[in-house]
Design an enzyme around this catalytic site. Sequence first.
Site, short mmCIF file in Angstrom:
data_model
loop_
_atom_site.label_atom_id
_atom_site.label_comp_id
_atom_site.label_asym_id
_atom_site.label_seq_id
_atom_site.Cartn_x
_atom_site.Cartn_y
_atom_site.Cartn_z
N HIS A 148 -4.37 -0.41 7.77
CA HIS A 148 -4.19 -0.84 6.38
C HIS A 148 -2.90 -1.62 6.14
O HIS A 148 -2.93 -2.71 5.55
CB HIS A 148 -4.27 0.37 5.46
CG HIS A 148 -4.64 0.06 4.04
ND1 HIS A 148 -5.52 -0.95 3.70
CD2 HIS A 148 -4.24 0.62 2.86
CE1 HIS A 148 -5.66 -0.97 2.38
NE2 HIS A 148 -4.90 -0.04 1.85
N VAL A 149 -1.77 -1.08 6.54
CA VAL A 149 -0.49 -1.78 6.41
C VAL A 149 -0.31 -2.64 7.65
O VAL A 149 -0.36 -2.15 8.78
CB VAL A 149 0.68 -0.79 6.27
CG1 VAL A 149 2.01 -1.54 6.23
CG2 VAL A 149 0.50 0.06 5.02
N HIS A 150 -0.07 -3.94 7.45
CA HIS A 150 -0.07 -4.89 8.56
C HIS A 150 1.29 -4.93 9.24
O HIS A 150 2.01 -5.93 9.22
CB HIS A 150 -0.49 -6.27 8.05
CG HIS A 150 -1.83 -6.27 7.41
ND1 HIS A 150 -2.27 -7.25 6.55
CD2 HIS A 150 -2.86 -5.38 7.49
CE1 HIS A 150 -3.49 -6.96 6.13
NE2 HIS A 150 -3.87 -5.83 6.69
N HIS A 178 0.82 -1.22 0.00
CA HIS A 178 0.00 0.00 0.00
C HIS A 178 0.85 1.27 0.00
O HIS A 178 0.39 2.34 0.42
CB HIS A 178 -0.95 0.01 1.19
CG HIS A 178 -1.78 -1.23 1.32
ND1 HIS A 178 -2.65 -1.65 0.32
CD2 HIS A 178 -1.88 -2.17 2.30
CE1 HIS A 178 -3.24 -2.76 0.69
NE2 HIS A 178 -2.78 -3.12 1.87
#
Length: 545
Positions: free
Chosen positions: A408-410, A381
């Site tokens: 959103h970003v894991h 992302h």
Amino acid sequence: MEKSAGSGFLSIITVFILVILSLNFVDGESKKPIPSTAEGPFKPVTVPLDKSFRGHAIDLPDTDPRVQRTVRGWKPEQISVSLSTTYDSVWISWITGEYQIGENIKPLEPKTVGSVVRYGRLKFPLTHRAMGHSLVYSQLYPFQGLQNYTSGIIHHVRLTGLKPDTLYYYQCGDPSIPAMSDVYYFKTMPISCPKSYPGRIAVVGDLGLTYNTTSTIAHLMQNNPDLVLLIGDATYANLYLTNGTGADCYSCAFPNSPIHETYQPRWDYWGRFMQPLVSKVPIMMIEGNHEIEEQVGHQTFAAYSARFAFPSEESGSSSTFYYSFNAGGIHFLMLGGYTNYNKSGDQYRWLKKDLAKVDRKVTPWLVATWHPPWYSTYTAHYREAECMRVAMEELLYKYGVDIIFNGHVHAYERSNRVYNYSLDPCGPVHITIGDGGNREKMAIKHADEPGNCPEPSTTPDKFMGGFCAFNFTTGPAAGKFCWDRQPDYSAYRDSSFGHGILEVKNETHALWTWHRNQDSYASTGDKVYIVREPERCPVEPEVRN
């Protein structure tokens, strides 16, 4: 670039005092002073990947007792509390009746069961009564062989006239059947003023319903939060086909699916699992990309908009995608990354009005959240929400937003104070905390590492469209789309599951602590004092176009 060149000697003295004060805060675990942003910017740190620990990012099955329906008849389940805009009002939500899934379903009639909450400051008798509204939603697909879904009856009741910082007991359901819940409790937020704040605010994103999620929530509950912020992506029901077959990567496993399917019972499983926490601690949710859930007629976000109660109307918003609320001396902006955020759109116009009404003498802290981050250095992302940043960053900067939370970003990442990709002592601290434990697993690759910089044309969000991410024009990465080292604005990053705790101490200091799942409850992964410097960074009262 600082906002005022006239801060002068007073600003220097203020910064000096803040630094000295921050050094007096000592970490009880390490016995070392806790760093503060007044000492920043910090040298970028990347925690080495712990390859031995990837967590149990496997979804709980429907046979797990924590996700099974345990009530009978019309008794309430999936009970939750959420806040209104001010301390004197909260929402109580729950579900009665059973969902249906199959090719031939008939939605329940919402008026079958009443929406009643009895509440009071004493456990018995519950002397107050409030009534609300109810609804059902359906997830329908226009293709033969796919299973449709219709929910149980979802109830939302708003309680008003509450006292600040006060414990209330409540019972929800329909007393005429009778079908009432057990007695639960919640505590209202403190009054809004510079000296009054919730004790601990838990922040988590991209939670899912895996075995690692259970570790995150267990760890979080050990920290006894007064409020939970969920920064999008709750259930990951859209990693499933309607027949209940799931995968870690939907597009990889089901490339020929005529529409992106979902298995809506995962929402019910999630609501049951979360009830022990959110029936007592208010939860505030904002949408993520996994809540899109397209269905017949291109309808989206049906489950998200129906299942949660939002203070949209109370905060002047016409949408469940963006709203605001106060919690003590903090004003929270919950913004939508998956609805129109351009300057000509309704959200931007609402945001300008909301910011103009904020009185920093009453709520000194201004905290914003939305799902897709602007300042993540992971390949996953990377610069995906650049169009949102281009549209909104200047407005948030001019009004002096202190902290921004994203998911959103894991993985976990904390920025230095930054504005327009440059270090700026008056810019907000951006914290990406999309590491709640979902089955898509961790983000590991960084865009600044050799071979990991994505092709620019692949970066825009597919749902929102648009292209705004161009090569950098200034700084060490000028002429490039990615840095060739960890960017200066990235202070700390770690690919581990976990959650964060925000403790606002006063009008200038807030302690931020990030807890990793693999660590003991007593230890922390990242800890820093976020320091406001209002004399150095005065807020502009108006934003001129």
